[in-house]
Design an enzyme around this catalytic site. Structure first.
Site, PDB file in Angstrom:
ATOM      1  N   PRO A   1      20.055  21.300 -20.585  1.00 32.85           N
ATOM      2  CA  PRO A   1      21.041  20.467 -20.267  1.00 32.85           C
ATOM      3  C   PRO A   1      20.648  19.106 -20.064  1.00 32.85           C
ATOM      4  CG  PRO A   1      21.184  22.635 -19.475  1.00 32.85           C
ATOM      5  CD  PRO A   1      19.940  22.534 -20.079  1.00 32.85           C
TER       6      PRO A   1
ATOM      7  N   GLU B   1      18.344  31.345 -15.873  1.00 36.05           N
ATOM      8  CA  GLU B   1      18.350  30.117 -15.124  1.00 36.05           C
ATOM      9  C   GLU B   1      17.677  29.139 -15.521  1.00 36.05           C
ATOM     10  OE1 GLU B   1      20.350  29.111 -12.528  1.00 36.05           O
ATOM     11  OE2 GLU B   1      21.471  31.093 -13.326  1.00 36.05           O
TER      12      GLU B   1
ATOM     13  N   ARG C   1      20.075  18.601 -42.966  1.00 33.21           N
ATOM     14  CA  ARG C   1      21.007  17.616 -43.889  1.00 33.21           C
ATOM     15  C   ARG C   1      20.285  16.299 -44.363  1.00 33.21           C
ATOM     16  NH1 ARG C   1      26.366  18.828 -44.324  1.00 33.21           N
ATOM     17  NH2 ARG C   1      26.891  16.592 -44.685  1.00 33.21           N
TER      18      ARG C   1
ATOM     19  N   ASP D   1      28.069  10.690 -44.473  1.00 39.69           N
ATOM     20  CA  ASP D   1      28.487  11.484 -43.094  1.00 39.69           C
ATOM     21  C   ASP D   1      28.788  10.619 -41.833  1.00 39.69           C
ATOM     22  OD1 ASP D   1      28.040  13.883 -44.425  1.00 39.69           O
ATOM     23  OD2 ASP D   1      26.214  14.315 -43.511  1.00 39.69           O
TER      24      ASP D   1
END
Length: 248
Positions: free
Chosen positions: A90, A117, A155, A170
Site C-alpha cells: 500500500p 500485517e 495488454r 485504451d
C-alpha cells in the site's frame, strides 16, 4: 514475458489467469505465468511463514527467509536478462498506465504478495527493486493487485490483444480517457448512435473521437490534462469544447 507471482494463496489466480485475454496470451506463448508458494521454502514441519512482530503489536508478519528463497528460485529458473522484482504494498508507487508500459519492457516480472500485517521490511530493503500500490486503500493481501498489474502489463505486449493498435486505443494509454463506443442496434430505446459514426468519413470520425476523448478527460479527470502532451489540433478541439460548453 515470464511473470512469477510469490503468493501464499496460489488458488486465487486460477480463475483470472484461466480466462479471456490472459488465457489466450498464455496459450499462444506470449506470456508465461507461474505462481510460487513460499510455504514450499520453509524448513519446519508446520511450514510456518509468519511470526510476531519485534517490538510488539497486533497481527503477524511474514518471515523474510521463505520469501527470499522463493524469489531466488524463480530468478534462477529464468534466463531472462531484464528482470524486475516488485513488492505489492500500500505504501508503494501508485500504479498507472505509464508504469504498465514500463514494466512491459522487461523479460521477467516477479510479484511478491504480502499478507497478514505485511512482510519483514528487509525484503523491501534488500530483495525487491520497487514497491507498487494500485491505490490509496488497504486490501487483505497483494494477490488482487498482482492480478490487476499482470492484466494491465499483458495488454501492452505485442500480439496479446490481436490488433496491433488495440492497447493504444485504451483509456490512459496516451494520458486521455477513451472516446465513447457504440454498436448495433443503430437506435435503442429512442437513443441514436451519433450520425458521424455512420458517415464512412474516417477523417471526420477520427477527429470526433479525439474531441470526445478530450471532452471526457476534461469533464471527468481534469487532473490528467496537465500530464498530457497536446498537439496544435488538440488545442483547437479544446477551444471548440470550451466554446460549446459556454454556449450550453
Amino acid at each position: 514475458m515470464r511473470i512469477d507471482i510469490i503468493s501464499l494463496f496460489p488458488e486465487m489466480f486460477t480463475g483470472p489467469l484461466g480466462h479471456s485475454i490472459l488465457k489466450r496470451a498464455q496459450s499462444r506463448g506470449l506470456i508465461s505465468v507461474q505462481v510460487t508458494n513460499p510455504r514450499d521454502f520453509t524448513y519446519d514441519k508446520h511450514h510456518i511463514v509468519d511470526d510476531c512482530p519485534f517490538g510488539g503489536g497486533s497481527g503477524m508478519v511474514m518471515k523474510p527467509d521463505p520469501i527470499f528463497r522463493a524469489v531466488e528460485s524463480v530468478v534462477s529458473a529464468s534466463s531472462a536478462s531484464r528482470k524486475r522484482i516488485i513488492l505489492m504494498c500500500p505504501s508503494g508507487q501508485v500504479f498507472d498506465q505509464a508504469k504498465a508500459r514500463e514494466l512491459a519492457g522487461y523479460e521477467q516480472l516477479i510479484f511478491v504478495c504480502g499478507h497478514y500485517e505485511g512482510i519483514d521490511a528487509r525484503i523491501r530493503e534488500h530483495v525487491v527493486h520497487e514497491a507498487i500500490s494500485i491505490g490509496d486503500y488497504v486490501l487483505t493481501g497483494g494477490e488482487l493487485p498482482a492480478m490487476v498489474i499482470t492484466d494491465a502489463v499483458a495488454r501492452m505486449i505485442p500480439g496479446v490483444l490481436g490488433a496491433d493498435d488495440g492497447a493504444q486505443q485504451d483509456s490512459f494509454y496516451n494520458g486521455l480517457l477513451e472516446y465513447p463506443q457504440y454498436t448495433r442496434p443503430r437506435e435503442f430505446n429512442g437513443w441514436e448512435v451519433p450520425e458521424i459514426l455512420l458517415s464512412g468519413d474516417h477523417a471526420k470520425i477520427e477527429k470526433w473521437r479525439q474531441k470526445e476523448s478530450l471532452k471526457a478527460t476534461l469533464e471527468r479527470r481534469p487532473d490528467l490534462m496537465d500530464k498530457v502532451e497536446l498537439s496544435s489540433q488538440d488545442y483547437k478541439l479544446l477551444e471548440e469544447i470550451k466554446s460549446e460548453q459556454a454556449g450550453g
